[in-house]
Design a protein around this motif. Structure first.
Motif, PDB file in Angstrom:
ATOM      1  N   HIS A 212       0.828  -1.206   0.000  1.00 14.44           N
ATOM      2  CA  HIS A 212       0.000   0.000   0.000  1.00 14.44           C
ATOM      3  C   HIS A 212       0.865   1.261   0.000  1.00 14.44           C
ATOM      4  O   HIS A 212       1.875   1.346   0.689  1.00 14.44           O
ATOM      5  N   LEU A 213       0.433   2.208  -0.799  1.00 19.12           N
ATOM      6  CA  LEU A 213       1.074   3.513  -0.912  1.00 19.12           C
ATOM      7  C   LEU A 213      -0.026   4.548  -0.793  1.00 19.12           C
ATOM      8  O   LEU A 213      -0.941   4.601  -1.614  1.00 19.12           O
ATOM      9  N   GLU A 214       0.040   5.350   0.238  1.00 22.74           N
ATOM     10  CA  GLU A 214      -1.021   6.315   0.512  1.00 22.74           C
ATOM     11  C   GLU A 214      -0.548   7.713   0.151  1.00 22.74           C
ATOM     12  O   GLU A 214       0.406   8.229   0.737  1.00 22.74           O
ATOM     13  N   ASP A 215      -1.219   8.302  -0.843  1.00 23.97           N
ATOM     14  CA  ASP A 215      -0.827   9.627  -1.306  1.00 23.97           C
ATOM     15  C   ASP A 215      -1.968  10.630  -1.222  1.00 23.97           C
ATOM     16  O   ASP A 215      -1.905  11.700  -1.811  1.00 23.97           O
ATOM     17  N   GLU A 216      -3.024  10.265  -0.510  1.00 30.31           N
ATOM     18  CA  GLU A 216      -4.074  11.239  -0.194  1.00 30.31           C
ATOM     19  C   GLU A 216      -4.733  10.857   1.118  1.00 30.31           C
ATOM     20  O   GLU A 216      -4.696   9.706   1.544  1.00 30.31           O
ATOM     21  N   ASN A 217      -5.314  11.843   1.762  1.00 28.85           N
ATOM     22  CA  ASN A 217      -5.916  11.636   3.075  1.00 28.85           C
ATOM     23  C   ASN A 217      -7.014  12.669   3.282  1.00 28.85           C
ATOM     24  O   ASN A 217      -7.187  13.590   2.487  1.00 28.85           O
ATOM     25  N   PHE A 218      -7.743  12.522   4.379  1.00 31.78           N
ATOM     26  CA  PHE A 218      -8.793  13.478   4.713  1.00 31.78           C
ATOM     27  C   PHE A 218      -8.237  14.897   4.839  1.00 31.78           C
ATOM     28  O   PHE A 218      -7.095  15.102   5.270  1.00 31.78           O
ATOM     29  N   ALA A 360      -6.354   5.641  -0.145  1.00 32.13           N
ATOM     30  CA  ALA A 360      -6.639   6.922   0.491  1.00 32.13           C
ATOM     31  C   ALA A 360      -6.828   6.702   1.991  1.00 32.13           C
ATOM     32  O   ALA A 360      -7.573   5.815   2.405  1.00 32.13           O
ATOM     33  N   ILE A 361      -6.153   7.493   2.793  1.00 36.36           N
ATOM     34  CA  ILE A 361      -6.198   7.345   4.242  1.00 36.36           C
ATOM     35  C   ILE A 361      -7.453   8.017   4.791  1.00 36.36           C
ATOM     36  O   ILE A 361      -7.669   9.211   4.572  1.00 36.36           O
ATOM     37  N   ARG A 362      -8.256   7.256   5.497  1.00 36.02           N
ATOM     38  CA  ARG A 362      -9.394   7.844   6.203  1.00 36.02           C
ATOM     39  C   ARG A 362      -8.918   8.342   7.569  1.00 36.02           C
ATOM     40  O   ARG A 362      -9.318   7.872   8.634  1.00 36.02           O
ATOM     41  N   GLY A 363      -8.028   9.280   7.510  1.00 39.06           N
ATOM     42  CA  GLY A 363      -7.396   9.838   8.694  1.00 39.06           C
ATOM     43  C   GLY A 363      -6.282  10.750   8.221  1.00 39.06           C
ATOM     44  O   GLY A 363      -6.327  11.281   7.118  1.00 39.06           O
ATOM     45  N   GLY A 364      -5.267  10.905   9.051  1.00 40.94           N
ATOM     46  CA  GLY A 364      -4.134  11.740   8.677  1.00 40.94           C
ATOM     47  C   GLY A 364      -2.860  11.137   9.210  1.00 40.94           C
ATOM     48  O   GLY A 364      -2.881  10.234  10.048  1.00 40.94           O
TER      49      GLY A 364
END
Length: 416
Positions: A212-218, A360-364
């Motif tokens: 997993h690579l997370e490049d966006e978040n809330f 996408a992260i449902r957080g920060g």
């Protein structure tokens, strides 16, 4: 392209992780100190000692942040990479007396946690376990969280440093290490010294499934609503008393059910009443507002304030105060301006033998705030699952893949 050889490498990530999780670093949202709990500095001192034993320049500042440097082994200029993880654990579940258990050669069975047999990790509840057959799973004992969030990230970074030091032929530029405090209570980079860090790009190690690579978040705001009623003697309150607690309850009761965390997923946002306290005269509600777009965030805040006004206006003499505080914004706004930061991470994940999955992260994360402090910073996987709970678990093999990903990523930056 130099190809790192991990076939004979003795990974240290698991033994480091097992050591780190036994230090209680649970953050305290009601403390005004930095760090909010002394255990975070206890872990920081241990890490500092291990970094010095590796021969690295490292320090812990007055706030508990740990900084370290691995010098470049290249003769040409290379962008400076920072790898970042946080030392604290969530206040949502006890971090006192964590007893990690290694379940070797997992074959799909239920994992019954011995200190509370009611805590059972089942594949039907965690379908990600289907990818873990034959792997070694680490859990806590049933009465605490494990602390994989984010001591797995710390252990992965420390093992990657161990690899680079024991394999001086492996190409890398200057690498800066940052271990932060109080990320779980939204203060992770409040006191980071970017001049001391002197990095060009950064990656947090605080993600979930392997690859997993997370490049966006809330985008995130906190709203504090203080409702003022009118106090009166209960025996003579007729026509006089306005109960602020009842007004607060009415506000919460009228929130749209479809905009709650328990009813949303994916890229749906929410309005979440987090904490309420008060009495007849004054009651305060803390709300978390989340949306992936800033305009959606503002729309939710307007909806909430409309509900507050509607309830307060029912009673002459009642009034409210409204305070909205920005917490963090979607890192995608920044990362889209630096596409190579994400592209190189994708390539590193592939070189480690995994398929990159954008999530996408449902957080920060600390990375979201660092990105808006002029340090582009996506989030990489560590393998942690069910974080903030007694059923938290992680795979040793997934952590090893994360170590390999960091080694490949540093090489990509060094050779481009």
């Amino acid at each position: 392209m130099y190809s790192p050889d991990f076939s004979h490498y003795h990974f240290t990530v698991a033994e480091r992780f097992l050591r780190y999780v036994q230090i209680n670093t649970q953050a305290d949202p009601f403390s005004s100190a930095t760090p909010s709990t002394p255990g975070q500095k206890d872990l920081g001192r241990l890490l500092l000692d291990e970094l010095h034993q590796m021969g690295l320049e490292a320090e812990m500042d007055a706030y508990g942040y740990v900084y370290a440097t691995l010098p470049s082994n290249q003769t040409h200029p290379v962008p400076v990479i920072c790898f970042c993880a946080h030392m604290d654990t969530s206040p949502d579940c006890s971090g006192e007396g964590v007893k990690p258990i290694v379940h070797r050669n997992y074959q799909g069975e239920d994992l019954v946690l011995p200190d509370d047999p009611a805590q059972i990790i089942r594949m039907e509840d965690f379908p990600e376990l289907q990818q873990q057959i034959g792997n070694d799973i680490i859990t806590a004992s049933g009465t605490t969280l494990l602390g994989a969030d984010d001591k797995s990230g710390i252990a992965i970074i420390m093992d990657a440093l161990h690899y680079w030091i024991s394999h001086p032929e492996q190409p890398h530029g200057e690498i800066r290490i940052l271990f932060t405090v109080d990320e779980e209570i939204g203060r992770g980079v409040d006191h980071v010294d970017l001049q001391k860090l002197r990095a060009d790009v950064a990656y947090t190690l605080d993600g979930e499934s392997a690859g997993h690579l997370e490049d966006e978040n809330f985008c995130a705001d906190q709203v504090v609503v203080q409702i003022h009623g009118i106090s009166a003697h209960t025996g003579y309150a007729c026509g006089k008393m306005v109960n602020a607690m009842k007004l607060a309850a009415a506000v919460i009761d009228n929130l749209p059910g479809e905009l709650s965390p328990e009813a949303t997923s994916g890229k749906q946002g929410f309005i979440h009443p987090l904490h309420i306290e008060g009495n007849v005269e004054t009651t305060t509600i803390h709300f978390l507002i989340r949306h992936f777009e800033e305009n959606g965030l503002k729309a939710y805040e307007q909806l909430l304030e409309g509900l507050v006004k509607q309830q307060v206006n029912r009673f002459p003499g009642a009034k409210y105060e409204w305070k909205c505080q920005e917490q963090y914004r979607n890192m995608k706004y920044v990362l889209d301006q630096h596409p190579e930061v994400v592209r190189y991470a994708e390539e590193a994940i592939r070189r480690a033998g995994l398929q990159p999955v954008h999530h996408a992260i449902r957080g920060g994360t600390d990375g979201a705030r660092l990105s808006f402090m002029s340090l582009p910073c996506p989030n990489l996987f560590t393998g942690q699952h069910a974080f903030h709970s007694k059923k938290e678990w992680i795979s040793i093999q997934d952590m090893q893949k994360a170590v390999q990903t960091l080694v490949h990523l540093a090489e990509i930056w060094a050779t481009r």
